[in-house]
Design an enzyme around this catalytic site. Structure first.
Site, short mmCIF file in Angstrom:
data_model
loop_
_atom_site.label_atom_id
_atom_site.label_comp_id
_atom_site.label_asym_id
_atom_site.label_seq_id
_atom_site.Cartn_x
_atom_site.Cartn_y
_atom_site.Cartn_z
N ASN A 7 -3.43 -0.83 0.43
CA ASN A 7 -2.41 -1.26 -0.51
C ASN A 7 -3.12 -1.96 -1.66
O ASN A 7 -3.56 -3.10 -1.54
CB ASN A 7 -1.44 -2.21 0.22
CG ASN A 7 -0.34 -2.73 -0.68
OD1 ASN A 7 -0.33 -2.46 -1.88
ND2 ASN A 7 0.58 -3.48 -0.10
N ARG A 91 -0.28 3.07 -0.13
CA ARG A 91 1.01 2.63 -0.65
C ARG A 91 1.02 2.92 -2.15
O ARG A 91 0.12 2.49 -2.88
CB ARG A 91 1.19 1.14 -0.41
CG ARG A 91 2.49 0.67 -0.98
CD ARG A 91 2.57 -0.81 -1.04
NE ARG A 91 3.86 -1.20 -1.55
CZ ARG A 91 4.07 -2.33 -2.20
NH1 ARG A 91 3.09 -3.17 -2.41
NH2 ARG A 91 5.27 -2.62 -2.63
N HIS A 180 10.84 -1.29 -2.14
CA HIS A 180 10.80 -1.76 -0.74
C HIS A 180 11.31 -0.68 0.22
O HIS A 180 11.75 -0.99 1.33
CB HIS A 180 11.70 -3.01 -0.52
CG HIS A 180 11.21 -4.25 -1.17
ND1 HIS A 180 12.07 -5.19 -1.69
CD2 HIS A 180 9.97 -4.74 -1.36
CE1 HIS A 180 11.38 -6.20 -2.19
NE2 HIS A 180 10.09 -5.95 -2.01
N ARG A 241 11.47 -13.87 -10.16
CA ARG A 241 12.17 -12.86 -10.99
C ARG A 241 13.65 -13.19 -11.05
O ARG A 241 14.24 -13.64 -10.07
CB ARG A 241 12.02 -11.46 -10.39
CG ARG A 241 10.61 -10.96 -10.40
CD ARG A 241 10.56 -9.53 -9.88
NE ARG A 241 9.28 -9.28 -9.27
CZ ARG A 241 9.11 -8.60 -8.15
NH1 ARG A 241 10.14 -8.07 -7.52
NH2 ARG A 241 7.91 -8.43 -7.66
N GLU A 380 5.33 -3.07 6.98
CA GLU A 380 5.19 -1.97 6.03
C GLU A 380 3.93 -1.16 6.28
O GLU A 380 3.92 0.05 6.11
CB GLU A 380 5.23 -2.52 4.60
CG GLU A 380 6.65 -2.91 4.20
CD GLU A 380 6.72 -3.70 2.91
OE1 GLU A 380 6.42 -4.91 2.96
OE2 GLU A 380 7.08 -3.13 1.88
#
Ligand code: ADP
Length: 400
Positions: A7, A91, A180, A241, A380
């Site tokens: 990743n 990823r 996601h 965010r 993940e």
């Protein structure tokens, strides 16, 4: 079969290696501050002592090389030989409309991934660097790309089209993509396993609540709506965010303060959300502590955060015509009983009746009502490794 999962972020590389016949994690770790003289590698072989090193790491290729050398090192290694790595799962953040699932990477696929850079100019380039370096350094392994956006490609146009000039979609592909996806798909699947019901028979709302947060409506095994949009900025109030806001606000501030687009981008992505409301704190543990000690701003941040989640749960129950299970996952979803309680309060009309003792003890099932509320740890990296196996099996090229 051993699968390495990579990743690559802009200045970091996270990695894990699994023995997939037993779904066993062998080692993991990360390299951060790539591009600097004081980059740091953390290596955690399972069942052995961890290793930390500070050293110059010029780029992602050097970082992957460092990881591989550590994996085969006579003292630290868990592999006898690099050839033991039969596949690498990458990823990739944005697959645009090009990719509706994971794919084995070849030259043509790599070109298509490059074409998605325009959608994620910060995220996709390091992903691509990782793929190119991996082809170079582990040429005998199969390389597979797993996209954050792919699971959401089942959304219909009524969910992904914005109320904007339609040409923006036709010409520039501006639409909701969602992110996601690997995590939402993984925990939704796990929920069906826990409930011992077919995945395709359930209406599930998955709440991935971490630094970045999103919620997905999973109806009969497919994502039908999700809170993140064209970018990961839309939807929930996140660590830094802003999530959903009136789009006129940034225009107003840009004009008043003479801000450039990139200054506004930084404000919305890095200085907003929980950090914006609290005046700098984005870590939920700190926010909970300060709220408990009486800080009104921190309490307000918690209330804004959980109310937005509650609103989307209501919206997605409406979109799906009901809900069988609500899932909490990721750093906050798995660990904060306060957030879970605040979110579920008042949702009895949806069949959600929280069992407070189970919630406080972070049990898997935390509701006594007809709608199951589940706490399911996301993974993940393992999900990416599982995707790799599926892609290779599909292509009938699995070498055992
Ligand atoms: P990401 O992968 O998006 O960076 P994570 O899924 O690791 O984020 O989640 C990070 C968030 O989880 C942080 O806000 C952190 O405060 C929160 N978190 C982790 N542990 C706890 C805990 N025990 N209680 C409350 N929040 C927690």
């Amino acid at each position: 079969m051993k699968v390495l999962v990579l990743n690559c972020g802009s200045s970091s590389l996270k990695f894990r290696i699994y023995q997939m016949d037993r779904e066993e994690l062998l080692a993991g770790g990360l390299v951060e501050r790539i591009g600097f003289d004081d980059a740091r590698m953390i290596y955690r072989p399972v069942g052995r002592e961890s290793l930390e090193k500070t050293l110059p790491v010029k780029d992602h290729e050097k970082a992957i090389d460092l990881v591989l050398k550590t994996l085969i090192h006579p003292d630290t290694g868990i592999l006898g030989n690099i050839l033991e790595i039969e596949a690498v799962g990458h990823r990739v953040v944005h697959g645009g409309e090009e990719f509706t699932g994971s794919v084995a990477i070849n030259e043509a696929v790599l070109e298509r991934i490059k074409a998605c850079v325009k959608f994620a100019p910060l995220h996709n380039p390091p992903n691509i660097k990782g793929i190119q370096a991996s082809f170079w350094l582990i040429p005998f392994a199969r390389q597979v790309a797993v996209f954050d956006t792919a699971f959401h490609q089942t959304m219909g146009p009524e969910a992904f089209i914005y109320g904007l000039p339609y040409e923006w979609y036709k010409v520039h592909r501006i639409r909701r993509y969602g992110f996601h996806g690997t995590s939402h798909q993984f925990v939704a699947h796990k929920a069906a396993e826990i409930l011992e019901k077919p995945f395709k028979s359930l209406k599930i709302i998955t709440c991935h609540l971490g630094n970045g947060s999103s919620i997905t409506a999973v109806r009969h095994g497919e994502s039908v709506d999700t809170t993140m949009g064209f970018t990961p900025l839309e939807g929930l109030v996140m660590g830094t965010r802003c999530g959903d806001i009136d789009p006129a606000i940034p225009l107003h501030r840009m004009e008043e303060d003479q801000l450039t687009p990139s200054q506004m981008d930084a404000l919305l992505n890095k200085k907003s959300g929980l950090a914006g409301i609290t005046g700098g704190d984005n870590d939920l543990r700190t926010i909970e502590e300060k709220a408990a000690k009486g800080s009104e701003r921190h309490q307000l941040a918690l209330e804004v955060f959980t109310r937005r989640i509650k609103k989307y749960i209501g919206a997605y129950a409406a979109v799906m015509g009901g809900i069988d299970a609500l899932v909490f996952t990721a750093g906050i979803g798995e660990n904060s009983d306060t957030v879970r309680r605040m979110v579920c309060e008042g949702l009895e009309f949806l069949g959600i009746e929280m069992n407070e003792t189970a919630n406080r003890n972070h049990k898997t099932r935390i509701s006594d009502g007809k709608t199951s509320v589940l706490v399911i740890p996301t993974n993940e990296e393992l999900a990416i490794a599982e995707e790799v196996i599926e892609v290779l099996e599909r292509e009938n090229q699995l070498v055992k």
